[in-house]
Design a protein around this motif. Structure first.
Motif, PDB file in Angstrom:
ATOM      1  N   TRP A  51     -28.258 -24.879 -38.224  1.00 18.42           N
ATOM      2  CA  TRP A  51     -27.997 -26.325 -38.219  1.00 18.42           C
ATOM      3  C   TRP A  51     -27.754 -26.803 -36.798  1.00 18.42           C
ATOM      4  O   TRP A  51     -27.071 -26.128 -36.006  1.00 18.42           O
ATOM      5  N   ARG A  52     -28.344 -27.941 -36.461  1.00 13.88           N
ATOM      6  CA  ARG A  52     -28.148 -28.543 -35.146  1.00 13.88           C
ATOM      7  C   ARG A  52     -27.873 -30.027 -35.316  1.00 13.88           C
ATOM      8  O   ARG A  52     -28.671 -30.743 -35.924  1.00 13.88           O
ATOM      9  N   GLY A  55     -27.915 -33.786 -34.752  1.00 11.05           N
ATOM     10  CA  GLY A  55     -28.913 -34.652 -34.139  1.00 11.05           C
ATOM     11  C   GLY A  55     -30.347 -34.195 -34.327  1.00 11.05           C
ATOM     12  O   GLY A  55     -31.271 -34.828 -33.821  1.00 11.05           O
ATOM     13  N   GLU A  56     -30.562 -33.095 -35.031  1.00  7.65           N
ATOM     14  CA  GLU A  56     -31.925 -32.609 -35.288  1.00  7.65           C
ATOM     15  C   GLU A  56     -32.067 -32.355 -36.783  1.00  7.65           C
ATOM     16  O   GLU A  56     -31.340 -31.533 -37.341  1.00  7.65           O
ATOM     17  N   ASP A  57     -32.978 -33.051 -37.438  1.00  6.59           N
ATOM     18  CA  ASP A  57     -33.164 -32.897 -38.874  1.00  6.59           C
ATOM     19  C   ASP A  57     -34.034 -31.677 -39.158  1.00  6.59           C
ATOM     20  O   ASP A  57     -35.244 -31.706 -38.939  1.00  6.59           O
ATOM     21  N   ARG A  58     -33.402 -30.621 -39.632  1.00  7.74           N
ATOM     22  CA  ARG A  58     -34.117 -29.388 -39.972  1.00  7.74           C
ATOM     23  C   ARG A  58     -34.088 -29.145 -41.486  1.00  7.74           C
ATOM     24  O   ARG A  58     -34.305 -28.037 -41.944  1.00  7.74           O
ATOM     25  N   SER A  59     -33.822 -30.223 -42.235  1.00  5.21           N
ATOM     26  CA  SER A  59     -33.663 -30.090 -43.684  1.00  5.21           C
ATOM     27  C   SER A  59     -34.936 -29.612 -44.371  1.00  5.21           C
ATOM     28  O   SER A  59     -34.866 -28.909 -45.385  1.00  5.21           O
ATOM     29  N   TRP A  90     -24.742 -24.761 -41.378  1.00  7.23           N
ATOM     30  CA  TRP A  90     -25.170 -25.937 -42.135  1.00  7.23           C
ATOM     31  C   TRP A  90     -23.982 -26.471 -42.936  1.00  7.23           C
ATOM     32  O   TRP A  90     -23.320 -25.708 -43.642  1.00  7.23           O
TER      33      TRP A  90
END
Length: 168
Positions: free
Chosen positions: A87-88, A90-94, A128
């Motif tokens: 999980w980061r 500001g970055e959507d890694r969903s 996450w």
């Protein structure tokens, strides 16, 4: 239709066709769920993972993909290894996280698995947020086209169990 169940417990003890491992890309074991599955499943799982690294995944298993091995000494028949995203903010890694659930179900279908146990992928050391991870997991499994008849989310602690059952 796939039955979705929520279990507070230890995924390594689930009597299902396939247990999903929240693996790291090396496939060679690690901490958390990954370490527990490798420890309890025995050397057969590590051997099968080494074979995968030597043949198809020399650089490791990419994030969001899934692959199966024997379950060794676990009560399951197979382990489906998938690499969740870190999980980061500001970055959507969903989409990568959702892919872990979809691809694991595709592998389970290829194996002919009727029952699959999932952990809360990426919500441990990968950071996450549990509520968002639960939402993505449950929505993705509900929307998946699969022959799997039962998906169990096996959750290690009360916080994760409560987060997942909120979407149940």
């Amino acid at each position: 239709m796939t039955l979705i169940a929520f279990v507070r417990g230890d995924i390594t003890e689930e009597p299902v066709d396939a247990v999903v491992n929240a693996a790291n890309s090396s496939l060679l074991g690690g901490g958390g769920v990954d370490g527990a599955i490798h420890r309890k499943g025995g050397p057969e799982i590590l051997s099968a993972c080494r074979d995968l690294r030597a043949s198809h995944y020399g650089r490791g298993l990419p994030t969001g993909q899934a692959v199966a091995t024997t379950a060794g000494r676990l009560p399951a028949r197979w382990v489906v290894h998938t690499v969740g995203p870190v999980w980061r903010a500001g970055e959507d890694r969903s989409e990568l996280l959702a892919s872990c659930y979809r691809e694991s179900l595709c592998v389970a279908d290829e194996l002919g698995a009727a029952t699959v146990a999932f952990p809360a992928i990426s919500t441990g050391v990968y950071g996450w947020p549990i509520d968002d991870g639960a939402r993505i997991a449950v929505q993705t499994v509900r929307a998946a086209s699969t022959s799997v008849t039962e998906v169990r989310f096996v959750l290690f602690d009360d916080v994760a169990y409560e987060a997942f059952t909120a979407y149940g």
